[in-house]
Design a protein around this motif. Sequence first.
Motif, PDB file in Angstrom:
ATOM      1  N   THR A 943       0.833  -1.208   0.000  1.00 46.52           N
ATOM      2  CA  THR A 943       0.000   0.000   0.000  1.00 46.52           C
ATOM      3  C   THR A 943       0.859   1.246   0.000  1.00 46.52           C
ATOM      4  O   THR A 943       0.593   2.215  -0.747  1.00 46.52           O
ATOM      5  CB  THR A 943      -0.934   0.007   1.210  1.00 46.52           C
ATOM      6  OG1 THR A 943      -1.796  -1.124   1.139  1.00 46.52           O
ATOM      7  CG2 THR A 943      -1.764   1.282   1.251  1.00 46.52           C
ATOM      8  N   GLN A 944       1.880   1.265   0.824  1.00 48.07           N
ATOM      9  CA  GLN A 944       2.745   2.450   0.930  1.00 48.07           C
ATOM     10  C   GLN A 944       3.395   2.786  -0.412  1.00 48.07           C
ATOM     11  O   GLN A 944       3.411   3.935  -0.846  1.00 48.07           O
ATOM     12  CB  GLN A 944       3.814   2.210   1.994  1.00 48.07           C
ATOM     13  CG  GLN A 944       4.751   3.399   2.180  1.00 48.07           C
ATOM     14  CD  GLN A 944       5.853   3.118   3.199  1.00 48.07           C
ATOM     15  OE1 GLN A 944       5.924   2.018   3.746  1.00 48.07           O
ATOM     16  NE2 GLN A 944       6.680   4.098   3.459  1.00 48.07           N
ATOM     17  N   ILE A 945       3.935   1.768  -1.054  1.00 44.54           N
ATOM     18  CA  ILE A 945       4.635   2.014  -2.322  1.00 44.54           C
ATOM     19  C   ILE A 945       3.638   2.331  -3.444  1.00 44.54           C
ATOM     20  O   ILE A 945       3.874   3.222  -4.270  1.00 44.54           O
ATOM     21  CB  ILE A 945       5.498   0.789  -2.680  1.00 44.54           C
ATOM     22  CG1 ILE A 945       6.580   0.581  -1.612  1.00 44.54           C
ATOM     23  CG2 ILE A 945       6.144   0.976  -4.058  1.00 44.54           C
ATOM     24  CD1 ILE A 945       7.385  -0.686  -1.799  1.00 44.54           C
ATOM     25  N   TYR A 946       2.512   1.633  -3.461  1.00 49.03           N
ATOM     26  CA  TYR A 946       1.486   1.896  -4.467  1.00 49.03           C
ATOM     27  C   TYR A 946       0.972   3.328  -4.359  1.00 49.03           C
ATOM     28  O   TYR A 946       0.835   4.031  -5.369  1.00 49.03           O
ATOM     29  CB  TYR A 946       0.339   0.894  -4.297  1.00 49.03           C
ATOM     30  CG  TYR A 946      -0.852   1.172  -5.185  1.00 49.03           C
ATOM     31  CD1 TYR A 946      -0.838   0.834  -6.531  1.00 49.03           C
ATOM     32  CD2 TYR A 946      -1.996   1.794  -4.673  1.00 49.03           C
ATOM     33  CE1 TYR A 946      -1.931   1.096  -7.343  1.00 49.03           C
ATOM     34  CE2 TYR A 946      -3.089   2.063  -5.485  1.00 49.03           C
ATOM     35  CZ  TYR A 946      -3.053   1.705  -6.820  1.00 49.03           C
ATOM     36  OH  TYR A 946      -4.128   1.972  -7.618  1.00 49.03           O
ATOM     37  N   GLU A 947       0.665   3.761  -3.127  1.00 50.16           N
ATOM     38  CA  GLU A 947       0.147   5.112  -2.935  1.00 50.16           C
ATOM     39  C   GLU A 947       1.171   6.180  -3.281  1.00 50.16           C
ATOM     40  O   GLU A 947       0.815   7.312  -3.606  1.00 50.16           O
ATOM     41  CB  GLU A 947      -0.331   5.287  -1.490  1.00 50.16           C
ATOM     42  CG  GLU A 947      -1.558   4.462  -1.134  1.00 50.16           C
ATOM     43  CD  GLU A 947      -2.754   4.832  -1.988  1.00 50.16           C
ATOM     44  OE1 GLU A 947      -2.832   5.982  -2.476  1.00 50.16           O
ATOM     45  OE2 GLU A 947      -3.642   3.962  -2.181  1.00 50.16           O
ATOM     46  N   ALA A 948       2.447   5.839  -3.214  1.00 52.43           N
ATOM     47  CA  ALA A 948       3.495   6.820  -3.535  1.00 52.43           C
ATOM     48  C   ALA A 948       3.543   7.134  -5.024  1.00 52.43           C
ATOM     49  O   ALA A 948       4.120   8.144  -5.435  1.00 52.43           O
ATOM     50  CB  ALA A 948       4.860   6.311  -3.064  1.00 52.43           C
ATOM     51  N   HIS A 949       2.939   6.271  -5.831  1.00 53.21           N
ATOM     52  CA  HIS A 949       2.902   6.534  -7.273  1.00 53.21           C
ATOM     53  C   HIS A 949       1.916   7.659  -7.568  1.00 53.21           C
ATOM     54  O   HIS A 949       0.750   7.582  -7.182  1.00 53.21           O
ATOM     55  CB  HIS A 949       2.484   5.272  -8.037  1.00 53.21           C
ATOM     56  CG  HIS A 949       3.605   4.323  -8.310  1.00 53.21           C
ATOM     57  ND1 HIS A 949       4.197   3.555  -7.320  1.00 53.21           N
ATOM     58  CD2 HIS A 949       4.265   4.013  -9.468  1.00 53.21           C
ATOM     59  CE1 HIS A 949       5.148   2.818  -7.851  1.00 53.21           C
ATOM     60  NE2 HIS A 949       5.223   3.077  -9.157  1.00 53.21           N
ATOM     61  N   SER A 950       2.370   8.671  -8.266  1.00 55.84           N
ATOM     62  CA  SER A 950       1.478   9.779  -8.615  1.00 55.84           C
ATOM     63  C   SER A 950       0.507   9.386  -9.707  1.00 55.84           C
ATOM     64  O   SER A 950      -0.551   9.998  -9.859  1.00 55.84           O
ATOM     65  CB  SER A 950       2.299  11.002  -9.055  1.00 55.84           C
ATOM     66  OG  SER A 950       3.112  10.678 -10.167  1.00 55.84           O
ATOM     67  N   GLU A 951       0.873   8.383 -10.519  1.00 57.83           N
ATOM     68  CA  GLU A 951      -0.006   7.878 -11.576  1.00 57.83           C
ATOM     69  C   GLU A 951      -0.322   6.422 -11.297  1.00 57.83           C
ATOM     70  O   GLU A 951       0.577   5.606 -11.074  1.00 57.83           O
ATOM     71  CB  GLU A 951       0.661   8.038 -12.949  1.00 57.83           C
ATOM     72  CG  GLU A 951       0.904   9.490 -13.318  1.00 57.83           C
ATOM     73  CD  GLU A 951       1.627   9.662 -14.648  1.00 57.83           C
ATOM     74  OE1 GLU A 951       1.800  10.822 -15.077  1.00 57.83           O
ATOM     75  OE2 GLU A 951       2.024   8.640 -15.259  1.00 57.83           O
ATOM     76  N   LYS A 952      -1.598   6.087 -11.311  1.00 60.13           N
ATOM     77  CA  LYS A 952      -2.040   4.745 -10.912  1.00 60.13           C
ATOM     78  C   LYS A 952      -2.371   3.885 -12.136  1.00 60.13           C
ATOM     79  O   LYS A 952      -3.326   3.119 -12.140  1.00 60.13           O
ATOM     80  CB  LYS A 952      -3.273   4.851 -10.005  1.00 60.13           C
ATOM     81  CG  LYS A 952      -3.053   5.630  -8.720  1.00 60.13           C
ATOM     82  CD  LYS A 952      -1.959   5.009  -7.847  1.00 60.13           C
ATOM     83  CE  LYS A 952      -1.929   5.625  -6.442  1.00 60.13           C
ATOM     84  NZ  LYS A 952      -1.466   7.030  -6.468  1.00 60.13           N
TER      85      LYS A 952
END
Length: 969
Positions: A943-952
Amino acid sequence: MTGHTMAGVEVSPVSPHREAGAHGVGATVSFGSFRLDRTQRLLLKDGEPVGVGSRALDLLIALIDRAGEIVSRHELLELVWRNVVVDEAGVRVHMASLRRALGDGRDGARYIVNVAGRGYSFVAPIIRSDPDPPPPAPAASRTHLSTGRVPPPPRSLIGREALVSSLSELLLARRFISIVGPGGIGKTTVAAAIVQRLRTEFDDENVVFVDFGAVSEGTLVPGTVVSAAGCMIGGADPVAELLTFVADKRLLIVFDSCEHLVDPTSLLAGELFQRAPGVHLLVTSRESLRVEGETVHLLSPLAYPADEFPTASEALATPAVQLFMDRAVFSGVHEELTDIDAPVVSEICRRTEGIALAIELAASRVGTYGIRGVASLLASNVELRLVGRRNVVPRHRTLEAMLDWSFILLAENEQRILCRLSVFAGFFTMEAACAVASDEKGPDHGEVATILGNLVDKSLIRVHPSGEAIYYRLLDTTRAYAVSKLTHAGESDTIAERHARYFATLFKVIALEPGAYIDIGRHALHLGNVRKALEWSFSHAESRAIGVELAAEAAPLFLGLWLLAECQHWSHLALGVTESTSETAEREVRLLEALAVSSMHTSGNTQEVRDAIERGLNLSEADGNGLPQLRLLAGLNLFLTRLGDFEGGLAAARRCGAIAGRSGTPSDRVIAEWMLAAAHHVAGNQGAAVDHCERGFKLEADIGRLEINLFGYDHHLRAELALARSLWLRGSPETACRLVLEAMNEAARSSLPGDYSMAAAHGVPVLLWSGNTEESADHIERLIAQTEKHSLKSHAAAAWALKGELLLMLGESLAGVETLREALRMLYREKFHMVVPGAARALADGFAQRGQYHEAQTMIHDATSSAERMGQKFWLPDLYRTQGEINLKAPSPDIEAAEQAFRVSIKLAGEQGAIGWELKAAIPLARLLIVRERAADASALLTQIYEAHSEKGGTTDIEEAKSILGSLR
């Protein structure tokens, strides 16, 4: 005189109206009592044919096409006399003839009016039989730096139609035809007509026309063919690489005017015929090549009347007389051939033995001496006969005799100027002619210009428009003849030195800057003369200083045309005689830079390249000249980066930044920012890379787009790639993929082969990181073709490494492993270490896919150890991730080692600010944690790394992370 006089089998160039026929503006047009049938090119009055000359008829068609409009004399020249040198007086003469034929002005009839100072207008009412079709689309203009242009095909052939058809069929059947005959007989025009005839068999891109007229050195033959073929190979063995390039292609290659290079062209032709079964060879020469497979066609002279006293109609039935009368028009003769003059013209054609160029030269004197005067001169002063003794080169002797006659007709000052102009190899300007042919004892520049015009009128020199400039060129045979006269006069070395000095001065004035290649194409026509001047200068000890100056000033020309091997050769020679002084330091720096650039692309990342860069830096630092330092530091940055010394490349970029800071020049600061961006990216600081990129682009926006090509690469493009790669790693994959696709497409339009190879070699990985196999495959295949075509060996190795990685992603593990093995061998050979870790990682993954776990573990261990030893922090996250995956795939999985490797990967990626690589390692780690019943840890990590992405979106990794997180919820 026509724009293409060498052949003698071409009638006067025809206006578009001659060929329009029913496709013109109405196939039949009526006005008054006249009817014009465009298809038959027939003008009728009350149903009876009207006698009107061909040019007058062209004028009528041109005016009718624009009836009611004013057509200027200049426009008429363009429409009716395209590619023909004729003045406005010629328009008036033919216009008067046309108006007489129409009876314009008699009995109140008005058809054509002259609008004073503006032109002519067709004013009579007309009736068209066909509706107007849309006007033809203008041909698209394009820049072309290659030397392989096919001469314009003749619009109509005189006496050669059947021959062209038969030779075209023979060439398709036998693959190797040599058209042999004396100079001026029409070999090149026949060849051009054959090329035109076979365009349905070979696409334009598969026709290679090699003009050896401007090549004087046998060692340049392979490189000339390479350049004409468009592959611009810069390697050490161009013959081998050319043969590899054409081995599986279907091409039509024309070797034109190669009689002075028989030995090297025969060797190359023999190799092409034997080893490239899809290649068809068409050769024009004054003697056969005498190699296996060659079919020789001896081109016969144009037929002339056999009867001693033919009538005009009988004489005009032969091609020699047709050609004579056609060319006589341009010397000022407008009368039709009469029965009285027909025997005289027939005798002139007989004495010239039907040699096309001799006929043209004779006809060009008719306006001055009259038909009978020319015949008298031939009879009393010139013997033109074919000599049968082979050991004295009969074809040359025939042309020499013909040119002796032409030479005698010239005034003394015209003879002297013609001989001096023979020093030029290929094209030259009026300014060059005046500078070389004038001296304090001879004619001044104005007189040289006048004489040059006279020589053009007398068909001894051709006019070659190029854009807005006008160039001139001696026919090859005329040049060879005049060279012998110049040597006999004892002026050869004097004129050759003046020629070399002129071009050294010219290029100093042009002031080509290394890397400024936007307008390099307009200087390409000087290439033959630059080569000759360099050859002469370095072959005379007392003139080597001229050669050094010219080599330094013209180096950007060779680099901009991607003639890297030649640039390397001349730079080596010049540096071998350069004495380092404060006055020559700048010149030496230019030569060292040219040597470094050309050597890096032809010989690889060698010590010679590094030595040249560092020597140049020492000289430029002592001289305090900032711009050469910036260019050389850019070269050092590239060199060290390619070697895999990322920290060394960053140090060079920082030195560049310090110089730019002192100079304060906006363009210098842009270069420094972009270099720092690329250096920080591979050194493992993605945040800094993005910051420097954005600062550079902001500075550039304030001063306008910069075209900065340093060491063979566009640095604007390099910055775009660094930004895209860094953005992907920073969590913006959609933006990154869009940017790399735009960058690769932009680079594909560049005239420099290195641009696309760099863009694809470093842009495709972004697509592969994203799982975009479809667009990756397209660009990988394009990259392989590009690098092989231009012998870009380092990037060719990178291309095959990408191909191997793609094959693994598509599940073709065996092909992927074998491709990667070979790619790694190529990378090590070329010392292109910057991408070795990525290729080694992919190969280790391929071994694991194949169940070769020992090989996989050995490969990934060695690659990781090497990257750590070399300080290649950029690659370590991906290497450790792969190490963890291999540990899990082994027959006895080492789960603890795998988890440790994944966590090291995530940690190292985080230190770079590369959350894209963090996610790549976090996905297998999360799956491992779930299996070990640590779902909460897996969810928190992912979750932490996924949320850090500005583009999903934009990558398969993000989609996989979404899927895992969804299942955990």
